[in-house]
Design a protein around this motif. Sequence first.
Motif, PDB file in Angstrom:
ATOM      1  N   GLN A 191       5.498 -62.830  51.378  1.00 22.46           N
ATOM      2  CA  GLN A 191       6.871 -62.999  50.588  1.00 22.46           C
ATOM      3  C   GLN A 191       7.236 -64.702  51.102  1.00 22.46           C
ATOM      4  N   VAL A 192       6.693 -64.971  52.381  1.00 27.68           N
ATOM      5  CA  VAL A 192       6.804 -66.301  52.752  1.00 27.68           C
ATOM      6  C   VAL A 192       5.935 -67.054  52.011  1.00 27.68           C
ATOM      7  N   LEU A 193       4.928 -66.809  51.362  1.00 32.22           N
ATOM      8  CA  LEU A 193       4.113 -67.620  50.542  1.00 32.22           C
ATOM      9  C   LEU A 193       4.767 -67.589  49.075  1.00 32.22           C
ATOM     10  N   ASP A 194       5.114 -66.542  48.794  1.00 29.75           N
ATOM     11  CA  ASP A 194       6.050 -66.407  47.422  1.00 29.75           C
ATOM     12  C   ASP A 194       6.957 -67.044  47.301  1.00 29.75           C
ATOM     13  N   ALA A 195       7.908 -66.942  48.223  1.00 28.53           N
ATOM     14  CA  ALA A 195       9.341 -67.766  48.276  1.00 28.53           C
ATOM     15  C   ALA A 195       8.834 -69.359  48.038  1.00 28.53           C
ATOM     16  N   ASP A 196       7.965 -69.911  48.979  1.00 28.77           N
ATOM     17  CA  ASP A 196       7.701 -71.358  48.781  1.00 28.77           C
ATOM     18  C   ASP A 196       7.030 -71.812  47.338  1.00 28.77           C
ATOM     19  N   SER A 197       6.164 -70.829  46.907  1.00 20.07           N
ATOM     20  CA  SER A 197       5.544 -70.990  45.609  1.00 20.07           C
ATOM     21  C   SER A 197       6.520 -70.898  44.604  1.00 20.07           C
ATOM     22  N   VAL A 198       7.548 -70.013  44.480  1.00 25.73           N
ATOM     23  CA  VAL A 198       8.351 -70.108  43.401  1.00 25.73           C
ATOM     24  C   VAL A 198       9.338 -71.296  43.531  1.00 25.73           C
ATOM     25  N   GLU A 199       9.528 -71.847  44.609  1.00 23.50           N
ATOM     26  CA  GLU A 199      10.486 -72.998  44.933  1.00 23.50           C
ATOM     27  C   GLU A 199       9.601 -74.265  44.235  1.00 23.50           C
ATOM     28  N   TRP A 200       8.252 -74.334  44.568  1.00 19.86           N
ATOM     29  CA  TRP A 200       7.636 -75.251  44.018  1.00 19.86           C
ATOM     30  C   TRP A 200       7.487 -74.982  42.337  1.00 19.86           C
ATOM     31  N   LEU A 201       7.352 -73.849  41.908  1.00 17.42           N
ATOM     32  CA  LEU A 201       7.345 -73.734  40.367  1.00 17.42           C
ATOM     33  C   LEU A 201       8.535 -74.053  39.888  1.00 17.42           C
ATOM     34  N   ARG A 202       9.739 -73.946  40.738  1.00 16.72           N
ATOM     35  CA  ARG A 202      10.937 -74.268  39.978  1.00 16.72           C
ATOM     36  C   ARG A 202      11.111 -76.036  39.933  1.00 16.72           C
ATOM     37  N   PRO A 207       0.444 -62.920  44.654  1.00 18.19           N
ATOM     38  CA  PRO A 207       0.567 -63.051  43.371  1.00 18.19           C
ATOM     39  C   PRO A 207       1.442 -62.210  42.748  1.00 18.19           C
ATOM     40  N   SER A 208       1.589 -61.005  43.111  1.00 17.36           N
ATOM     41  CA  SER A 208       2.260 -59.880  42.522  1.00 17.36           C
ATOM     42  C   SER A 208       4.123 -60.336  42.905  1.00 17.36           C
ATOM     43  N   GLN A 209       4.214 -60.759  43.803  1.00 15.23           N
ATOM     44  CA  GLN A 209       5.710 -60.934  44.424  1.00 15.23           C
ATOM     45  C   GLN A 209       6.144 -62.290  43.578  1.00 15.23           C
ATOM     46  N   VAL A 210       5.206 -63.162  43.527  1.00 15.06           N
ATOM     47  CA  VAL A 210       5.542 -64.261  42.621  1.00 15.06           C
ATOM     48  C   VAL A 210       5.864 -64.029  41.156  1.00 15.06           C
ATOM     49  N   LEU A 237       8.090 -71.886  55.831  1.00 16.67           N
ATOM     50  CA  LEU A 237       8.858 -70.608  56.083  1.00 16.67           C
ATOM     51  C   LEU A 237      10.458 -70.864  55.491  1.00 16.67           C
ATOM     52  N   GLU A 238      10.940 -71.847  55.405  1.00 13.26           N
ATOM     53  CA  GLU A 238      12.393 -72.053  55.222  1.00 13.26           C
ATOM     54  C   GLU A 238      12.773 -71.291  53.684  1.00 13.26           C
ATOM     55  N   PRO A 239      11.918 -71.568  52.528  1.00 15.36           N
ATOM     56  CA  PRO A 239      12.488 -71.066  51.297  1.00 15.36           C
ATOM     57  C   PRO A 239      12.637 -69.280  51.573  1.00 15.36           C
ATOM     58  N   TYR A 240      11.845 -68.861  52.398  1.00 14.11           N
ATOM     59  CA  TYR A 240      11.843 -67.245  52.354  1.00 14.11           C
ATOM     60  C   TYR A 240      13.057 -67.003  53.336  1.00 14.11           C
ATOM     61  N   LEU A 241      13.622 -67.887  54.507  1.00 13.94           N
ATOM     62  CA  LEU A 241      14.939 -67.479  55.283  1.00 13.94           C
ATOM     63  C   LEU A 241      16.095 -67.672  54.207  1.00 13.94           C
ATOM     64  N   VAL A 242      15.942 -68.617  53.423  1.00 12.50           N
ATOM     65  CA  VAL A 242      17.263 -68.722  52.601  1.00 12.50           C
ATOM     66  C   VAL A 242      17.454 -67.615  51.624  1.00 12.50           C
ATOM     67  N   ARG A 243      16.130 -67.164  51.128  1.00  9.59           N
ATOM     68  CA  ARG A 243      16.297 -66.104  49.876  1.00  9.59           C
ATOM     69  C   ARG A 243      16.765 -64.601  50.466  1.00  9.59           C
ATOM     70  N   LYS A 244      16.243 -64.656  51.826  1.00  9.11           N
ATOM     71  CA  LYS A 244      16.826 -63.414  52.593  1.00  9.11           C
ATOM     72  C   LYS A 244      18.480 -63.507  53.279  1.00  9.11           C
ATOM     73  N   GLY A 245      18.869 -64.491  53.224  1.00  6.29           N
ATOM     74  CA  GLY A 245      20.029 -64.789  54.055  1.00  6.29           C
ATOM     75  C   GLY A 245      19.795 -64.832  55.355  1.00  6.29           C
ATOM     76  N   LEU A 246      18.645 -65.296  55.899  1.00  9.79           N
ATOM     77  CA  LEU A 246      18.243 -65.283  57.224  1.00  9.79           C
ATOM     78  C   LEU A 246      18.293 -66.636  58.055  1.00  9.79           C
ATOM     79  N   GLU A 247      18.653 -67.693  57.143  1.00 10.36           N
ATOM     80  CA  GLU A 247      18.650 -69.167  57.997  1.00 10.36           C
ATOM     81  C   GLU A 247      19.697 -68.945  58.964  1.00 10.36           C
TER      82      GLU A 247
END
Length: 656
Positions: free
Chosen positions: A594-605, A476-479, A645-655
């Motif tokens: 952060q994996v959950l955070d990145a996916d949740s942020v994408e959902w929020l957007r 929740p803090s990272q979101v 997992l994919e939103p986290y990989l994109v955020r970090k440039g690791l895809e």
Amino acid sequence: MTENPLLRPSELPYGLPDFAAVREEHFVPAFEQGVAEHLAEVAAIVADPEPPTFDNTVAALERSGQTLKRVETALHTLAASVGTDRIQEIDLELAPRSAGHHDAVFLDRGLWERIERVSTGDPEESHLLERYRTDFVKAGAELDDAQQERLRAINTELAELLSAFGQNLVRAGSGSALVTDDPADLDGLGEERIASLEQDGRYVLPLLNTTVQPALAQLTDRATREKLYRLSTERAPENLDLAVRIAELRAEHAGLLGYADHAAYKVADQTAKTVDAVEERLHGLVGPARRNVEREAAVLAEQAGHEIEPWDWAYYAEQVRKERYDFDEEALRPYLELDRVIEDGVLHAAHLLYGITFTARPDLHGYHPDTRVWEVFDTDGTGLGLFLLDPYARPTKQGGAWMHNLVDQSFLLGDRPVVVNNLNITKPASGPTLMTWDEVETAFHEFGHALHGLLSAVRFPLVEGTSVPRDFVEYPSQVNEVWATEPAVLERYARHHETGEPVPAELVAALERANRFNQGFSTFEYLAAALLDWQWHRLAPGERIEDPAGFEARALERAGVAHPLVPPRYRSTYFMHIFAGDYSAGYYSYVWSQVLDADSVEWLREHGGLRRENGDRFREKVLSVGGSVDPMGAVRDFLGREPRLEPYLVRKGLEA
């Protein structure tokens, strides 16, 4: 003793501890009385002639120990934030006694027998009952007498070692500070910042608790950067032997309980569940992060015109941001004044999302004059609790940023939450406090933890708010960090402290472009720390570390994260999370969350971003339930699907 304020509930609003009335001499007698009361309460539960029920056993345990909890909460708060010599002595004295008391409760065979016999059909009660059973088993309730006796000795020694490790770090923050007589050595920090560091004709730059000190990005003198870097990485050498002993004792402790190592013991009741799951996630990120690091290192060397050293990285990364991304960190600072960031940014975003409001309470005080207090109100005007902010660094305060509760939310006890956020911003000698962008993101992050505590709505204190698995609590803090750049929030708080003009749109765009650079470094330094933590805690029971000085280097090599330019975010001697806190074998949790955070942020957007409907959903499904439900079930309930997992990989440039 009747005049000891720790022996009775505080009469201040929401039970805010009356720190003004607390004296150092109050702690030891209050602790002793608190222990005696708690043991008497436990004895009464065990002696109850009625058959064990949820209410007369588990709920009774939840009601017990309130005096002791008040004492320990107040002591730990002061030890971390206003750690005077005497407070540190008291903390060191009481730590092993507290560990011994914990064992006295959790190794009480009569109590364990009652808990085993309890049954309930209520889902929240069932979840709490299972939590208690897990905690008792992991505390050693099923061991024989000889094993329990050894476990008690280990826990007592560990408590002493962890307290000593943390106290050494508090002292090292100022004891290993960069000191110079010549302000020219600090060129790049700005006149106001340099003036704030002046002490009796000398200039003192204290250390924060990460390897890379923020000042390394600004200091123009290379020799000064090297000196600061070496002071940072070589601090608290006395902690190395403590780390070794802590790791060996934790391994023995895990072995007594039937685990292969401390890491296996720790993850068994986390969302990761197994060491294999953690290692698969971490090691799968190392290769892509290293490739990003090598690309970034080439860019920095080209920028510098020479081969760079680790103390150069932050400085030339900042130069690249200026020249290639047209972003100057210092140009942003005048728009990031502390009061405005907090009230018009952090708190305003929470109002837009959740409808809650905040009223400053200057009539209420914390444990230090710099601490500020707000009362928090729900959408219908009812009081939710109190929020305290302690923003500034000082010699008696541990480094980093953190959140903790002074009062836990609980419907059972009728308690509403009192939550503290600690930051470590340098206090200016005069004038406004201007923040770095990293400090702004940290403020939003820590307030995400605060919201987890403030919006908790559970019956039992053991599962309030942030009382969730360690590898879930950062989610929740990272979101909450995402709202720092939300236009409706940014335009309100990012205003020039003198003119009130909003931050230029081109500067914000440059910030967003620049933030995509250096992701390799930030990911790799984090992975190095997470895997260093992991290596310390994969030690087998009975295994000894014969070469403490070489252990860290070999551990990083084995994990594939040794790099001459990218040290771990924390080296062993100042890795407070794992050797003076409860993140042992758990620092991986930041990337896990952060994996959950990145996916949740994408959902929020995808669902409109900063909208009350989204905030209410996140509050209902995640924040309010705390640890009263399965955490991954809460995430699936919020997302309406399995996390990806994919939103986290994109955020970090690791895809790929």
